[in-house]
Design an enzyme around this catalytic site. Structure first.
Site, PDB file in Angstrom:
ATOM      1  N   HIS A 206       3.439  11.350   4.097  1.00 39.70           N
ATOM      2  CA  HIS A 206       3.066   9.943   4.257  1.00 39.70           C
ATOM      3  C   HIS A 206       2.430   9.615   5.601  1.00 39.70           C
ATOM      4  O   HIS A 206       1.928   8.509   5.789  1.00 39.70           O
ATOM      5  CB  HIS A 206       4.278   9.035   4.052  1.00 39.70           C
ATOM      6  CG  HIS A 206       5.207   9.022   5.236  1.00 39.70           C
ATOM      7  ND1 HIS A 206       6.100  10.022   5.482  1.00 39.70           N
ATOM      8  CD2 HIS A 206       5.346   8.143   6.249  1.00 39.70           C
ATOM      9  CE1 HIS A 206       6.754   9.759   6.580  1.00 39.70           C
ATOM     10  NE2 HIS A 206       6.322   8.630   7.087  1.00 39.70           N
TER      11      HIS A 206
HETATM   12  C1  UD1 Z   1       6.085   3.430   8.270  1.00 40.63           C
HETATM   13  C2  UD1 Z   1       6.272   3.824   9.728  1.00 40.63           C
HETATM   14  C3  UD1 Z   1       6.618   5.299   9.818  1.00 40.63           C
HETATM   15  C4  UD1 Z   1       7.782   5.650   8.932  1.00 40.63           C
HETATM   16  C5  UD1 Z   1       7.479   5.191   7.517  1.00 40.63           C
HETATM   17  C6  UD1 Z   1       8.623   5.480   6.579  1.00 40.63           C
HETATM   18  C7  UD1 Z   1       4.877   2.601  11.343  1.00 40.63           C
HETATM   19  C8  UD1 Z   1       3.708   2.696  12.241  1.00 40.63           C
HETATM   20  N1  UD1 Z   1       5.048   3.636  10.515  1.00 40.63           N
HETATM   21  O1  UD1 Z   1       4.952   4.137   7.779  1.00 40.63           O
HETATM   22  O2  UD1 Z   1       6.970   5.591  11.155  1.00 40.63           O
HETATM   23  O3  UD1 Z   1       7.972   7.049   8.959  1.00 40.63           O
HETATM   24  O4  UD1 Z   1       7.238   3.786   7.543  1.00 40.63           O
HETATM   25  O5  UD1 Z   1       8.240   5.339   5.241  1.00 40.63           O
HETATM   26  O6  UD1 Z   1       5.619   1.640  11.396  1.00 40.63           O
HETATM   27  N2  UD1 Z   1       2.991   0.224   1.187  1.00 40.63           N
HETATM   28  C9  UD1 Z   1       3.313  -0.154  -0.103  1.00 40.63           C
HETATM   29  N3  UD1 Z   1       4.571  -0.684  -0.318  1.00 40.63           N
HETATM   30  C10 UD1 Z   1       5.482  -0.851   0.676  1.00 40.63           C
HETATM   31  C11 UD1 Z   1       5.123  -0.479   1.979  1.00 40.63           C
HETATM   32  C12 UD1 Z   1       3.885   0.057   2.220  1.00 40.63           C
HETATM   33  O7  UD1 Z   1       2.542  -0.019  -1.025  1.00 40.63           O
HETATM   34  O8  UD1 Z   1       6.589  -1.331   0.391  1.00 40.63           O
HETATM   35  C13 UD1 Z   1       1.666   0.825   1.422  1.00 40.63           C
HETATM   36  C14 UD1 Z   1       0.612  -0.157   1.881  1.00 40.63           C
HETATM   37  O9  UD1 Z   1      -0.593   0.253   1.365  1.00 40.63           O
HETATM   38  C15 UD1 Z   1       0.631   0.019   3.381  1.00 40.63           C
HETATM   39  C16 UD1 Z   1       0.903   1.499   3.519  1.00 40.63           C
HETATM   40  O10 UD1 Z   1       1.781   1.811   2.435  1.00 40.63           O
HETATM   41  O11 UD1 Z   1      -0.565  -0.371   3.990  1.00 40.63           O
HETATM   42  C17 UD1 Z   1       1.524   1.891   4.828  1.00 40.63           C
HETATM   43  O12 UD1 Z   1       2.727   1.144   5.067  1.00 40.63           O
HETATM   44  P1  UD1 Z   1       3.243   0.891   6.577  1.00 40.63           P
HETATM   45  O13 UD1 Z   1       4.481   0.136   6.566  1.00 40.63           O
HETATM   46  O14 UD1 Z   1       2.087   0.361   7.387  1.00 40.63           O
HETATM   47  O15 UD1 Z   1       3.462   2.344   7.145  1.00 40.63           O
HETATM   48  P2  UD1 Z   1       4.187   3.615   6.487  1.00 40.63           P
HETATM   49  O16 UD1 Z   1       3.119   4.611   6.188  1.00 40.63           O
HETATM   50  O17 UD1 Z   1       5.141   3.258   5.412  1.00 40.63           O
END
Ligand code: UD1
Length: 365
Positions: A206
């Site tokens: 991820h």
């Molecule tokens: C975040 C943390 C990372 C952690 C990870 C655990 C930061 C910078 N990164 O990364 O350190 O290891 O969480 O999972 O804070 N999305 C969904 N549904 C959700 C959440 C996210 O579809 O419930 C998708 C969206 O497209 C979003 C992308 O995932 O833009 C990334 O989500 P985000 O919370 O920005 O970062 P993670 O990659 O989850």
């Protein structure tokens, strides 16, 4: 004592579980604020129900966005909550955007901040998590370090006086859930096409460094597909979104794609596996604690203790490895080397509650 926990992303919910229990046992008033960084049920709700965490008192509903938008959204939304609650401690967890926003919101209101899992460093300045960790540690009043290595990093940055070694609260929850999974002979819920009673590898991916670079993601997908064992790939929504955008097909060859698992199922899936392939920090450690060899798709790790004895192996550049080298690494047998207890004894959360209580009382004197 009133403690206000700021959480938002999946790994923070796992850490919150033992801390919430220990704070309640210590008689603290505990306010849980969920930023909404993770909002899918797979990444959020199942952890509250599965790990018995009390429902959040406040939900900020910030959701996804660029780093600036997400961090700024949490920061702004926390302001009125902190002003109303005025806790003795704002407790922030790990290294996500929610962590940094929680710390900054609190210091701006002169509220004491404690950082759980302080002092981890990858020394990779391109990682958003590295910015979040360093900035949070330097803003916080109390640094709750999980390992001696983390204590050394904090001392090297002039932060020794604010540091307490408490151990890693992930050990508390992982070992408790492992014991329950073994006692109830929990059969892992694996993606269709992967049999739980035959050798398989468990994979997750991820991190932006891996998912957002099309060439790197394609190389990883090719390598997983060619592995000699079935691969159960538990796909984070970010991975599915980026693979779709880049036209990279994940479900082919050895790979079967499934959804992220609730914590008890994840632990059972690691226990049932021949090994783990991941870029997650938490899963590297869970593999180590549960005695399964781990292959980490990153050039460095914040958990270098897992590398000792060959329990964890880094793959700095997935594009450079031949299929044979991938197989020899990812499908290697468990090493014979003994594992120590670098992450503590499984009683870290109790220490967290004690340190917070003692320091809150000292602050009032
Ligand atoms: C975040 C943390 C990372 C952690 C990870 C655990 C930061 C910078 N990164 O990364 O350190 O290891 O969480 O999972 O804070 N999305 C969904 N549904 C959700 C959440 C996210 O579809 O419930 C998708 C969206 O497209 C979003 C992308 O995932 O833009 C990334 O989500 P985000 O919370 O920005 O970062 P993670 O990659 O989850």
């Amino acid at each position: 004592m009133k403690v206000l926990s700021v959480v938002g992303a999946r790994p923070q919910l796992v850490k919150l579980a033992p801390v919430a229990e220990a704070l309640t046992a210590a008689g603290a008033r505990h306010v849980i604020v969920h930023t909404g960084q993770h909002y899918d049920a797979d990444l959020s709700d199942v952890f509250f129900t599965g790990l018995g965490i009390p429902a959040p008192d406040v939900h900020l509903g910030v959701g996804s966005g660029s780093h600036g938008v997400q961090t700024g959204g949490v920061l702004a939304a926390l302001d009125p909550v902190l002003a109303a609650e005025r806790p003795d401690w704002v407790l922030v967890y790990g290294d996500t955007n929610s962590t940094l926003a929680g710390a900054v919101a609190a210091v701006k209101q002169h509220l004491p901040v404690a950082h759980l899992e302080a002092g981890l460093r990858s020394f990779n300045r391109r990682m958003p998590e590295e910015h979040n960790r360093v900035l949070t540690d330097h803003a916080a009043d109390l640094l709750l370090a999980p390992t001696e290595e983390a204590v050394r990093h904090l001392a090297a940055e002039g932060l020794a006086e604010r540091t307490e070694l408490v151990g890693d609260v992930m050990v508390d929850v992982c070992l408790r859930v492992r014991d329950a999974a073994l006692a109830e002979r929990r059969v892992p819920r694996l993606p269709e096409g992967v049999a739980a009673d035959r050798p398989y590898l468990l994979a997750t991916l991820h991190r932006a460094e891996n998912t957002d670079d099309p060439k790197r993601l394609a190389a990883i997908a090719d390598a997983l597909a060619a592995l000699p064992l079935p691969v159960a790939l538990l796909a984070h929504p970010r991975l599915l979104a980026r693979a779709g955008e880049h036209g990279v097909e994940l479900a082919r060859g050895a790979v079967r794609v499934g959804r992220p698992l609730p914590y008890a199922d994840l632990v059972a899936a690691v226990l049932g596996s021949a090994g783990v392939v991941t870029d997650s920090g938490g899963l590297q450690k869970e593999a180590y604690l549960l005695g399964r060899p781990c292959t980490t798709l990153r050039p460095e790790t914040e958990w270098p203790e897992t590398l000792e004895g060959g329990w964890n192996a880094l793959v700095p550049d997935p594009q450079l490895l031949t299929a044979a080298a991938w197989a020899a690494t990812a499908a290697r047998p468990a090493p014979a080397a003994p594992r120590g207890a670098p992450y503590g004894d499984g009683r870290a959360a109790g220490r967290v509650a004690r340190v917070l209580t003692e320091r809150a009382a000292a602050g009032r004197d």
